[in-house]
Write an enzyme that holds these catalytic residues in place. Structure first.
Site, mmCIF file in Angstrom:
data_model
loop_
_atom_site.group_PDB
_atom_site.id
_atom_site.type_symbol
_atom_site.label_atom_id
_atom_site.label_comp_id
_atom_site.label_asym_id
_atom_site.label_seq_id
_atom_site.Cartn_x
_atom_site.Cartn_y
_atom_site.Cartn_z
ATOM 1 N N GLN B 20 -52.331 12.990 9.406
ATOM 2 C CA GLN B 20 -52.411 11.533 9.358
ATOM 3 C C GLN B 20 -53.477 11.005 10.318
ATOM 4 O O GLN B 20 -54.269 10.136 9.963
ATOM 5 C CB GLN B 20 -51.056 10.914 9.731
ATOM 6 C CG GLN B 20 -49.948 11.182 8.744
ATOM 7 C CD GLN B 20 -50.126 10.409 7.442
ATOM 8 O OE1 GLN B 20 -51.015 9.582 7.323
ATOM 9 N NE2 GLN B 20 -49.304 10.718 6.466
ATOM 10 N N THR B 97 -46.375 6.525 14.306
ATOM 11 C CA THR B 97 -45.361 7.520 13.956
ATOM 12 C C THR B 97 -44.018 6.903 13.548
ATOM 13 O O THR B 97 -43.539 5.997 14.207
ATOM 14 C CB THR B 97 -45.119 8.430 15.190
ATOM 15 O OG1 THR B 97 -46.384 8.846 15.689
ATOM 16 C CG2 THR B 97 -44.253 9.631 14.834
ATOM 17 N N GLU B 98 -43.437 7.439 12.467
ATOM 18 C CA GLU B 98 -42.092 6.989 12.105
ATOM 19 C C GLU B 98 -41.070 8.076 12.443
ATOM 20 O O GLU B 98 -41.443 9.179 12.847
ATOM 21 C CB GLU B 98 -42.020 6.586 10.617
ATOM 22 C CG GLU B 98 -42.404 7.658 9.629
ATOM 23 C CD GLU B 98 -42.281 7.205 8.166
ATOM 24 O OE1 GLU B 98 -41.715 6.138 7.890
ATOM 25 O OE2 GLU B 98 -42.732 7.966 7.291
ATOM 26 N N GLU B 209 -37.060 -9.349 7.653
ATOM 27 C CA GLU B 209 -36.182 -8.715 6.675
ATOM 28 C C GLU B 209 -34.774 -8.679 7.236
ATOM 29 O O GLU B 209 -34.554 -9.020 8.410
ATOM 30 C CB GLU B 209 -36.686 -7.313 6.304
ATOM 31 C CG GLU B 209 -36.769 -6.340 7.458
ATOM 32 C CD GLU B 209 -37.414 -4.994 7.060
ATOM 33 O OE1 GLU B 209 -38.453 -5.007 6.387
ATOM 34 O OE2 GLU B 209 -36.869 -3.963 7.440
ATOM 35 N N HIS B 248 -17.754 -2.089 15.222
ATOM 36 C CA HIS B 248 -17.459 -3.421 15.723
ATOM 37 C C HIS B 248 -18.605 -3.904 16.613
ATOM 38 O O HIS B 248 -18.971 -5.060 16.590
ATOM 39 C CB HIS B 248 -16.169 -3.415 16.541
ATOM 40 C CG HIS B 248 -14.979 -3.119 15.708
ATOM 41 N ND1 HIS B 248 -14.444 -4.042 14.844
ATOM 42 C CD2 HIS B 248 -14.232 -2.002 15.581
ATOM 43 C CE1 HIS B 248 -13.402 -3.509 14.233
ATOM 44 N NE2 HIS B 248 -13.253 -2.263 14.659
#
Lengths: 379, 289, 379, 289
Positions: B20, B97-98, B209, B248
């Protein structure tokens, strides 16, 4: 990955958080035996990965071994909150004096972990949080700076405890933090943390969610996650195995896109135009032709799907790779269902040419593509 | 002027010899980004598209000066790369980077904050100042110099909207993907503040989102502080199935927030223009400008 | 606590530092077998807790199994640098291309750890350090900030390595740091770290010193330390077991004091006055009467001791406790050897009174006390 | 004036209910030290010689203000106590505890430095400003207000010399034991600088011992910077048997330093007066003052 209560409790026990005496069982007879072994009153708890079990019949109490068997018979294989019950946790029934709540999770806004603690634990904790937020102690902490025993003591003290009990509670809080860090949890929660009539603290319930991105450094959990995949629908399982985010929905328009935000926006548009999406499928970043092929195969394997909408905006993802994936899967599947392709971005020209060559016309505008696919269905 | 990134900003690429990193280094160079050095441990001494490669940031720093680091290294090594960047004294780190574990991200943000370093990402498309420079993976044909600033949680949704803005002739100043992970560096509010003081930016688009409460925090901020430029928001995920619930605690941390409804209502209450569809963004923009 | 080479190497191996193929042996036959198993040329190395073994015959090489036996026979039970050889490490002989030096230790002045590294390793490293200090890379690091892989890479790079070798060397440096932190070492050292003719790195020697104060959190090492105590002279062992710092010396004046600095000053004064101390004994801080009793018993158990000088300055230590200890041990031991006591500080008055009651006169001035005890010996 | 500690300096005692902490709290109170609070986790709410005890420093801090913390907690818990003190925003921490692992001390000093906190100790007798206040374990009858500052690596050796100085009538301003561990907070040089700017201190006594290179560093410093007050040094351990050798690295870190000979020669070269015996210190002092 969510862990079952019994799995989370095993981790708690390993990290010095007291849990009730108990046993995991998979058959009614085993449950009867477990009740016998534990002795006295027991709780029989359906092991499902959903909150709110108690309110929907997933937790029963008895002090009779035969009854334990009968309860187990009814629970195993039943559905709680839409999830099939495969196993039960049979546990000693605690003599509850008080129910507390402790949780460690991620505070996205503050970019750190947060400890939440309250002396008003139990099923209504969210209501407590909404109506009297002051009854919940919030404490932010990082990874680098760490979390020290004196900070845990200060939380336990603020919860109103003193002396030995304060120290014990602080130790549990500190251990819950260690669980979070050591296991890369997004959430580690005890609700309720029971204070018994004898003044001891016991984790009556346990909830851990592991950060999927960190599974690579927890081989045991990773194996568990792999096993879980096998329990999904074959479609979902195969998609996930290849890194595709796939969720089954109830409509008839298959949707493939790249990037969760764009796919969600596409679903929104389909619905806004009166169509119904059959699924959510995010190719992720930099998908290869093979991944695209797999995505198409996944979407098309669903007989309910009448048409497919592909919406790709190439950045890391190369449009030509996507085009190649589409072409090769069409060749393979001999698919007759209509397909609308919208493709823009990195190597867009190459992609358009490739698709043109096999007779696929590319739409430029997203709104147009959505309208087109919805119209196709209507015909 | 644009924000954070300008023509001539000096960039170092960490992970320059990776798949990449290599691919996008070439694209960035083509766009005109001034990449002065690359870092890949073990590849020091080599060259990559005319860019000198070093083993460490310390070594690179001893020979070059840089303003921005772009991190393309794989997730298991990304934290170390980010800390190396922070230690090097750089002021802006962009993490493309993911799949970086949340724990690692938290540590990165903690140390960046202590060192006064800005982070964009992780799991983000990066930043582009139209016609000047890009540090990231955005497809360049989508962007054109102009007057609209974009900040977004989603990469491809940014492209969608940027492309429309380009087509309608307004163009962009800077577009910034803050990243889709639960924990990110720069947030919406940070970006909005920067755009507010930028002379060239005449309107700002915010692409949100569902999940988390970043959008609600923006609404709170705008309600409190106001905003001197037209601000248009779009939220994806109105019809999305409810996602995983964080026990919760998740509900307590974000309250009843996190749904598209909650976000849109908050924006409306703060007087922010809301786009129903991505294509509405340009419609509103042309009206306002 | 110093670890033997073979113990240190076991730790190295566990933490990913390459070590030579080898075996610990306690008898000549075992050594022969080990040489056979390893095959080819071997090094036979005496396991003693002293540096400079190689120069004094503690390391031998052979490629003959019978000779290995013979060497072992000679080495086991012999003395190297005054220490008895109890075990041998038989190892493959490395084909050395280069000898490096890496060490992690404490930099007192900078209040942190320091990594020292050089490409000119081997027995003469101290000479290198003195004559060409630039050939030694020094890198300071803390506990809180940690030590990152990129810092290790930078050190390896500065040592002149590139590519794969640089990464491998950096990993070894980083692992040595981990050994230091994980085992609470005051020193973890590889000298030489051999670069073999095949371009691999192997720790040819290994030295680890564990911080005694941290033994409580390393149960395995703590047990080892306990075992070591049994190997001391009974006098030293008992003293240490009770937290007394005791060292045998060659004179005839027993010395007891509190605080290492003061005891050292007392020894200096005794010597300056022409006397010879029989030992160094530091009671430590806050000694109880029982500890004082034990100290006296330890000092007096040595037949060479002709007189005892006790010099206590009470701070944490309470003079009355010291007095009680002296009195009760005198009662028990029926001791005839003369004793000079100098005692000042916390509860001094009570102490003087107690001692006066049993006929012991306390001297106020240290110089005077020292002169008195030296004079007593001369008579 | 004295240094670091004055009449009225507000002190909190961590580990106040322990055996050592309790014993010395009483002695400190008797001397006039203004102890405003104590901390022992689990003992909050109780009282100890009229001093209120709290569970945490945070709680104590919410009710009191303090300048100095005295740490008497056992070694395995001392690091946490010190970090708690540092986090509380206090400016001086005196660690009496001995046997603290070096790793813990390094972390304490690292974090104290980052927070701008001074540490005395560990493994030290503390600090006393004669006639005003003491934070530590020194026997008080040995000290008398006067004009000599003492800094020392050894507790009891300090008493030895202080006692002589008291007897000869000079008395002390402040006496400071920096601690006998390899890693300590304030060092000789820090203390010398403080004494130099203190009006009341007319001469300074430095008590060193073999091992490490702290004394040599002082000599280097004095040689470089000079010293405006009479400075007398004593070094214990001229005849001590050689101690354990820290491998090759130890020798490299300190060079050929560490012996009494090396230290005394360095002092002599820097023009510092050297006492052959502890009792020589007062002889030299009376000559110089």
């Amino acid at each position: 990955m969510k862990l079952f209560e019994f799995e989370a409790k095993k981790i708690f026990a390993k990290q010095g958080i007291p849990i009730p005496k108990g046993k995991v069982t998979y058959a009614p007879d085993e449950a009867g035996e477990a009740a016998h072994e534990i002795g006295g009153a027991v709780a029989i708890k359906a092991q499902v990965l959903a909150a709110g079990r108690g309110k929907t019949g997933g937790i029963k109490f008895t002090d009779n071994i035969e009854e334990a068997r009968t309860i187990a018979e009814k629970l195993i294989g039943s559905k709680i909150k839409g999830l099939k019950v495969g196993s039960l946790l049979v546990e000693e029934k605690l003599r509850v004096s008080k129910e507390l709540f402790i949780s460690v999770t991620v505070d996205r806004y503050a970019r750190c972990y947060v400890i939440l603690a309250s002396t008003e634990g139990g099923v209504d904790i969210e209501e407590v949080a909404e109506k009297s937020p002051k009854k919940i102690i919030r404490y932010n902490l990082g990874v680098f700076k760490g979390f020290h025993s004196y900070e845990a003591i200060e939380i336990a003290r603020k919860m109103g405890y003193k002396g030995r009990k304060m120290i014990t509670l602080a130790t549990i809080i500190h251990n819950l933090y260690s669980v979070t860090l050591d296991y890369d949890a997004e959430l580690a929660e005890i609700n309720p943390l029971v204070e018994t009539e004898d003044g001891e603290f016991v984790a009556a319930d346990a909830r851990i969610i592991i950060d999927d991105n960190a599974l690579y450094r927890h081989s045991e959990l990773r194996e568990k996650a792999m096993k879980r995949l096998r329990e999904l629908t074959p479609r979902e399982a195969e998609a996930r195995r290849h890194g595709l985010a796939y969720v089954d929905l109830e409509g008839n328009i298959g949707v493939i896109g790249n990037g969760a935000g764009l796919v969600m926006a596409t679903l929104d548009l389909v619905q806004l135009s009166g169509g119904k999406p059959a699924n959510f499928l995010d190719l992720g970043g930099g998908a290869s032709a093979d991944i695209v092929k797999l995505a198409l195969r996944t979407v098309l394997s669903k007989p309910e799907v009448d048409a497919v909408l592909i919406n790709v905006l190439g950045g890391i993802t190369r449009c030509d790779e996507v085009a190649r994936g589409i072409i090769s899967s069409l060749n393979e599947l001999k698919e007759k269902r209509p397909m609308v392709v919208r493709i823009v971005g990195t190597r867009e020209e190459e992609a358009k040419e490739l698709l043109m060559n096999v007779g696929i016309k590319v739409t430029d505008e997203l709104d147009e593509a959505v309208e087109k696919v919805v119209e196709l269905i209507r015909r | 002027m644009a924000i954070l990134l300008r023509r001539g900003s000096k960039v170092v690429v960490q992970g320059i010899t990776g798949r990449q990193g290599g691919f996008h280094t070439r694209l960035m160079l083509n766009y005109g980004t001034r990449i002065v050095a690359g870092v890949t441990p073990g590849k020091g001494g080599s060259e990559f598209f005319g860019v000198k490669v070093y083993d460490t940031m310390v070594d690179a720093k001893s020979k070059h000066d840089f303003d921005v680091s772009a991190i393309f290294v794989p997730a298991p090594f990304a934290k170390e790369a980010a800390l190396e960047a922070i230690d090097s004294g750089i002021k802006l780190v962009v993490i493309i980077t993911e799949h970086i574990p949340i724990k690692d991200s938290i540590e990165i943000m903690e140390r960046a904050k202590a060192a006064g370093v800005s982070v964009i990402g992780p799991n983000c498309p990066g930043i582009i100042t139209s016609g000047e420079s890009k540090v990231g993976v955005m497809p360049i044909q989508i962007f054109k110099p102009g007057v609209v600033g974009i900040v977004s949680r989603s990469g491809t949704l940014t492209y969608e909207v940027a492309w429309k803005i380009t087509r309608c002739g307004l163009g962009q100043t800077t577009c910034l993907g803050i990243g889709g992970d639960p924990v990110t560096g720069l947030n919406f509010i940070d970006a909005l503040k920067l755009f507010e003081t930028d002379d060239k930016t005449r309107a700002v688009v915010l692409l949100g989102e569902i999940g988390g409460n970043a959008e609600e925090m923006v609404a709170q901020y705008i309600e409190r502080e106001g905003y001197t430029k037209p601000l248009i928001a779009y939220v994806a995920g109105r019809t999305a199935p409810p996602g995983k619930r964080m026990g919760h605690a998740g509900a307590i941390v974000t309250g009843t927030l996190g749904t598209a409804k909650s976000k849109i209502e908050a924006f409306a209450a703060a007087g922010i223009s809301i786009a129903e569809k991505p294509s509405d963004v340009t419609r509103i923009l042309t009206k306002k400008l």
